[in-house]
Design a protein around this motif. Structure first.
Motif, PDB file in Angstrom:
ATOM      1  N   MET A 199      41.120  52.509  38.918  1.00 49.25           N
ATOM      2  CA  MET A 199      41.386  52.425  37.491  1.00 49.25           C
ATOM      3  C   MET A 199      41.301  50.966  37.061  1.00 49.25           C
ATOM      4  SD  MET A 199      44.345  54.111  35.201  1.00 49.25           S
ATOM      5  CE  MET A 199      43.385  55.594  35.285  1.00 49.25           C
ATOM      6  N   ALA A 200      40.644  50.734  35.954  1.00 51.03           N
ATOM      7  CA  ALA A 200      40.431  49.373  35.463  1.00 51.03           C
ATOM      8  C   ALA A 200      41.587  48.913  34.568  1.00 51.03           C
ATOM      9  CB  ALA A 200      39.130  49.312  34.669  1.00 51.03           C
ATOM     10  N   LYS A 201      41.841  47.604  34.603  1.00 49.56           N
ATOM     11  CA  LYS A 201      42.841  47.016  33.716  1.00 49.56           C
ATOM     12  C   LYS A 201      42.384  47.173  32.272  1.00 49.56           C
ATOM     13  CE  LYS A 201      43.062  42.771  35.176  1.00 49.56           C
ATOM     14  NZ  LYS A 201      43.512  41.396  35.483  1.00 49.56           N
ATOM     15  N   LEU A 202      43.348  47.276  31.378  1.00 49.74           N
ATOM     16  CA  LEU A 202      43.039  47.326  29.951  1.00 49.74           C
ATOM     17  C   LEU A 202      42.586  45.946  29.494  1.00 49.74           C
ATOM     18  CD1 LEU A 202      46.088  49.342  28.556  1.00 49.74           C
ATOM     19  CD2 LEU A 202      43.839  50.216  29.201  1.00 49.74           C
ATOM     20  N   GLU A 254      56.649  61.242  38.941  1.00 49.00           N
ATOM     21  CA  GLU A 254      56.151  62.001  40.096  1.00 49.00           C
ATOM     22  C   GLU A 254      54.979  62.881  39.690  1.00 49.00           C
ATOM     23  OE1 GLU A 254      56.050  62.889  44.120  1.00 49.00           O
ATOM     24  OE2 GLU A 254      57.066  61.280  43.053  1.00 49.00           O
ATOM     25  N   ALA A 255      55.084  63.536  38.530  1.00 52.90           N
ATOM     26  CA  ALA A 255      53.993  64.384  38.040  1.00 52.90           C
ATOM     27  C   ALA A 255      52.724  63.573  37.788  1.00 52.90           C
ATOM     28  CB  ALA A 255      54.423  65.117  36.773  1.00 52.90           C
ATOM     29  N   ALA A 256      52.900  62.326  37.332  1.00 45.69           N
ATOM     30  CA  ALA A 256      51.760  61.447  37.046  1.00 45.69           C
ATOM     31  C   ALA A 256      51.291  60.690  38.289  1.00 45.69           C
ATOM     32  CB  ALA A 256      52.135  60.454  35.947  1.00 45.69           C
ATOM     33  N   ASN A 257      52.057  60.789  39.371  1.00 44.88           N
ATOM     34  CA  ASN A 257      51.798  60.005  40.587  1.00 44.88           C
ATOM     35  C   ASN A 257      51.671  58.521  40.246  1.00 44.88           C
ATOM     36  OD1 ASN A 257      51.471  59.641  43.348  1.00 44.88           O
ATOM     37  ND2 ASN A 257      49.243  59.755  43.203  1.00 44.88           N
ATOM     38  N   HIS A 258      52.594  58.070  39.410  1.00 49.78           N
ATOM     39  CA  HIS A 258      52.611  56.674  38.973  1.00 49.78           C
ATOM     40  C   HIS A 258      54.074  56.276  38.802  1.00 49.78           C
ATOM     41  CE1 HIS A 258      50.814  53.053  37.546  1.00 49.78           C
ATOM     42  NE2 HIS A 258      51.444  53.113  36.388  1.00 49.78           N
ATOM     43  N   HIS A 259      54.551  55.407  39.650  1.00 46.65           N
ATOM     44  CA  HIS A 259      55.984  55.170  39.754  1.00 46.65           C
ATOM     45  C   HIS A 259      56.379  53.797  39.217  1.00 46.65           C
ATOM     46  CE1 HIS A 259      54.729  58.205  42.662  1.00 46.65           C
ATOM     47  NE2 HIS A 259      55.802  58.819  42.209  1.00 46.65           N
ATOM     48  N   PRO A 260      57.458  53.756  38.436  1.00 48.25           N
ATOM     49  CA  PRO A 260      57.884  52.504  37.808  1.00 48.25           C
ATOM     50  C   PRO A 260      58.643  51.589  38.765  1.00 48.25           C
ATOM     51  CG  PRO A 260      59.421  54.231  37.241  1.00 48.25           C
ATOM     52  CD  PRO A 260      58.312  54.882  38.046  1.00 48.25           C
ATOM     53  N   GLY A 276      45.768  45.412  39.643  1.00 49.97           N
ATOM     54  CA  GLY A 276      46.163  44.045  39.361  1.00 49.97           C
ATOM     55  C   GLY A 276      46.629  43.806  37.946  1.00 49.97           C
ATOM     56  N   GLY A 277      47.144  44.841  37.288  1.00 58.09           N
ATOM     57  CA  GLY A 277      47.640  44.662  35.923  1.00 58.09           C
ATOM     58  C   GLY A 277      47.817  45.971  35.188  1.00 58.09           C
ATOM     59  N   LEU A 278      47.866  45.876  33.887  1.00 61.90           N
ATOM     60  CA  LEU A 278      48.148  47.006  33.006  1.00 61.90           C
ATOM     61  C   LEU A 278      46.932  47.919  32.881  1.00 61.90           C
ATOM     62  CD1 LEU A 278      50.551  47.907  31.188  1.00 61.90           C
ATOM     63  CD2 LEU A 278      49.326  46.855  29.300  1.00 61.90           C
ATOM     64  N   THR A 279      47.156  49.220  33.067  1.00 58.65           N
ATOM     65  CA  THR A 279      46.079  50.202  32.932  1.00 58.65           C
ATOM     66  C   THR A 279      46.512  51.322  31.997  1.00 58.65           C
ATOM     67  OG1 THR A 279      46.813  51.625  34.746  1.00 58.65           O
ATOM     68  CG2 THR A 279      45.331  49.767  35.323  1.00 58.65           C
ATOM     69  N   ALA A 280      45.591  52.240  31.762  1.00 54.03           N
ATOM     70  CA  ALA A 280      45.880  53.403  30.927  1.00 54.03           C
ATOM     71  C   ALA A 280      47.002  54.242  31.541  1.00 54.03           C
ATOM     72  CB  ALA A 280      44.626  54.243  30.743  1.00 54.03           C
ATOM     73  N   LYS A 281      47.137  54.244  32.880  1.00 50.23           N
ATOM     74  CA  LYS A 281      48.230  54.995  33.520  1.00 50.23           C
ATOM     75  C   LYS A 281      49.587  54.455  33.090  1.00 50.23           C
ATOM     76  CE  LYS A 281      47.861  56.670  37.738  1.00 50.23           C
ATOM     77  NZ  LYS A 281      47.678  56.794  39.194  1.00 50.23           N
ATOM     78  N   ASP A 282      49.704  53.137  32.968  1.00 49.34           N
ATOM     79  CA  ASP A 282      50.966  52.527  32.534  1.00 49.34           C
ATOM     80  C   ASP A 282      51.275  52.909  31.094  1.00 49.34           C
ATOM     81  OD1 ASP A 282      51.318  50.975  35.007  1.00 49.34           O
ATOM     82  OD2 ASP A 282      49.562  49.895  34.281  1.00 49.34           O
ATOM     83  N   ALA A 283      50.275  52.797  30.243  1.00 44.04           N
ATOM     84  CA  ALA A 283      50.471  53.127  28.830  1.00 44.04           C
ATOM     85  C   ALA A 283      50.831  54.598  28.665  1.00 44.04           C
ATOM     86  CB  ALA A 283      49.217  52.787  28.031  1.00 44.04           C
ATOM     87  N   ALA A 284      50.182  55.472  29.415  1.00 40.89           N
ATOM     88  CA  ALA A 284      50.467  56.907  29.314  1.00 40.89           C
ATOM     89  C   ALA A 284      51.890  57.213  29.778  1.00 40.89           C
ATOM     90  CB  ALA A 284      49.447  57.701  30.125  1.00 40.89           C
ATOM     91  N   LEU A 285      52.331  56.596  30.851  1.00 45.32           N
ATOM     92  CA  LEU A 285      53.699  56.836  31.315  1.00 45.32           C
ATOM     93  C   LEU A 285      54.713  56.282  30.319  1.00 45.32           C
ATOM     94  CD1 LEU A 285      55.622  58.018  33.366  1.00 45.32           C
ATOM     95  CD2 LEU A 285      55.339  55.922  34.739  1.00 45.32           C
ATOM     96  N   ALA A 286      54.439  55.116  29.751  1.00 51.18           N
ATOM     97  CA  ALA A 286      55.334  54.553  28.736  1.00 51.18           C
ATOM     98  C   ALA A 286      55.418  55.474  27.523  1.00 51.18           C
ATOM     99  CB  ALA A 286      54.870  53.159  28.325  1.00 51.18           C
ATOM    100  N   GLU A 287      54.297  56.032  27.104  1.00 50.62           N
ATOM    101  CA  GLU A 287      54.311  56.974  25.969  1.00 50.62           C
ATOM    102  C   GLU A 287      55.133  58.206  26.298  1.00 50.62           C
ATOM    103  OE1 GLU A 287      50.620  57.641  23.647  1.00 50.62           O
ATOM    104  OE2 GLU A 287      49.738  56.163  25.009  1.00 50.62           O
ATOM    105  N   ALA A 288      54.995  58.711  27.512  1.00 49.09           N
ATOM    106  CA  ALA A 288      55.764  59.887  27.930  1.00 49.09           C
ATOM    107  C   ALA A 288      57.255  59.573  27.957  1.00 49.09           C
ATOM    108  CB  ALA A 288      55.279  60.370  29.286  1.00 49.09           C
TER     109      ALA A 288
END
Length: 95
Positions: free
Chosen positions: A1-4, A52-58, A77-89
Protein backbone atom coordinates in the motif's frame (compact mmCIF):
# COMPACT_ATOMS: atom_id res chain seq x y z
CA UNK A 1 0.00 0.00 0.00
CA UNK A 2 1.34 3.41 -0.97
CA UNK A 3 1.61 6.43 1.32
CA UNK A 4 -0.93 9.17 0.77
CA UNK A 5 0.40 12.19 -1.10
CA UNK A 6 -0.21 15.67 0.31
CA UNK A 7 -3.51 16.15 -1.56
CA UNK A 8 -4.85 12.74 -0.52
CA UNK A 9 -3.73 13.31 3.06
CA UNK A 10 -5.49 16.68 3.30
CA UNK A 11 -8.68 15.20 1.83
CA UNK A 12 -8.56 12.35 4.36
CA UNK A 13 -7.97 14.74 7.27
CA UNK A 14 -10.94 16.79 6.09
CA UNK A 15 -13.18 13.76 6.62
CA UNK A 16 -11.88 13.10 10.13
CA UNK A 17 -12.96 14.56 13.44
CA UNK A 18 -10.06 15.97 15.45
CA UNK A 19 -7.25 13.77 14.13
CA UNK A 20 -3.86 15.49 13.95
CA UNK A 21 -1.19 14.73 11.37
CA UNK A 22 2.41 14.41 12.56
CA UNK A 23 4.58 14.88 9.48
CA UNK A 24 7.75 13.68 11.19
CA UNK A 25 6.11 10.41 12.21
CA UNK A 26 3.96 10.04 9.11
CA UNK A 27 1.02 9.32 11.43
CA UNK A 28 -2.31 10.67 12.59
CA UNK A 29 -3.29 10.72 16.23
CA UNK A 30 -6.22 11.52 18.45
CA UNK A 31 -6.78 11.62 22.20
CA UNK A 32 -10.24 10.57 23.28
CA UNK A 33 -11.66 11.43 26.70
CA UNK A 34 -14.43 9.55 28.47
CA UNK A 35 -16.30 9.80 31.79
CA UNK A 36 -14.40 6.96 33.39
CA UNK A 37 -12.20 3.92 32.87
CA UNK A 38 -15.11 1.63 32.00
CA UNK A 39 -16.22 3.85 29.12
CA UNK A 40 -12.64 4.16 27.87
CA UNK A 41 -12.12 0.41 28.02
CA UNK A 42 -15.42 -0.28 26.24
CA UNK A 43 -14.33 2.10 23.47
CA UNK A 44 -10.98 0.31 23.19
CA UNK A 45 -12.79 -3.01 22.87
CA UNK A 46 -14.90 -1.71 19.99
CA UNK A 47 -11.81 -0.24 18.29
CA UNK A 48 -9.99 -3.55 18.74
CA UNK A 49 -12.77 -5.36 16.88
CA UNK A 50 -12.62 -2.82 14.03
CA UNK A 51 -8.84 -3.07 13.86
CA UNK A 52 -8.87 -6.85 13.81
CA UNK A 53 -11.50 -6.91 11.05
CA UNK A 54 -9.37 -4.48 9.02
CA UNK A 55 -6.14 -6.33 9.88
CA UNK A 56 -4.70 -2.93 10.75
CA UNK A 57 -3.76 -2.33 14.36
CA UNK A 58 -3.26 0.99 16.14
CA UNK A 59 -0.54 2.17 18.43
CA UNK A 60 -2.45 3.18 21.52
CA UNK A 61 -2.44 3.76 25.23
CA UNK A 62 -4.98 4.16 27.99
CA UNK A 63 -4.72 6.12 31.21
CA UNK A 64 -7.92 5.99 33.25
CA UNK A 65 -10.48 7.88 31.12
CA UNK A 66 -8.17 8.80 28.22
CA UNK A 67 -7.36 6.74 25.15
CA UNK A 68 -4.61 7.91 22.79
CA UNK A 69 -4.53 6.38 19.31
CA UNK A 70 -1.84 6.76 16.67
CA UNK A 71 -2.25 5.35 13.17
CA UNK A 72 0.47 4.79 10.60
CA UNK A 73 1.33 2.00 8.17
CA UNK A 74 4.80 0.82 9.08
CA UNK A 75 5.20 -1.28 5.92
CA UNK A 76 4.59 1.82 3.78
CA UNK A 77 6.62 4.15 5.96
CA UNK A 78 3.77 6.55 6.68
CA UNK A 79 0.10 7.40 6.36
CA UNK A 80 -1.99 5.30 3.97
CA UNK A 81 -5.62 4.84 3.03
CA UNK A 82 -5.78 2.01 5.64
CA UNK A 83 -5.03 4.53 8.40
CA UNK A 84 -7.61 7.00 7.15
CA UNK A 85 -10.24 4.26 6.81
CA UNK A 86 -9.65 3.00 10.35
CA UNK A 87 -9.77 6.56 11.71
CA UNK A 88 -13.09 7.12 9.92
CA UNK A 89 -14.46 3.89 11.38
CA UNK A 90 -13.34 4.97 14.85
CA UNK A 91 -15.05 8.35 14.36
CA UNK A 92 -18.28 6.54 13.42
CA UNK A 93 -18.19 4.66 16.74
CA UNK A 94 -18.60 7.97 18.51
CA UNK A 95 -21.33 9.23 16.21
Amino acid sequence: MAKLDAREREAALGRLNGWIYDEGAGAISHEFKFKNFSEAFAFMTRVALLAEAANHHPEWSNVYSRVSIRLTTHDAGGLTAKDAALAEAIDRLLG
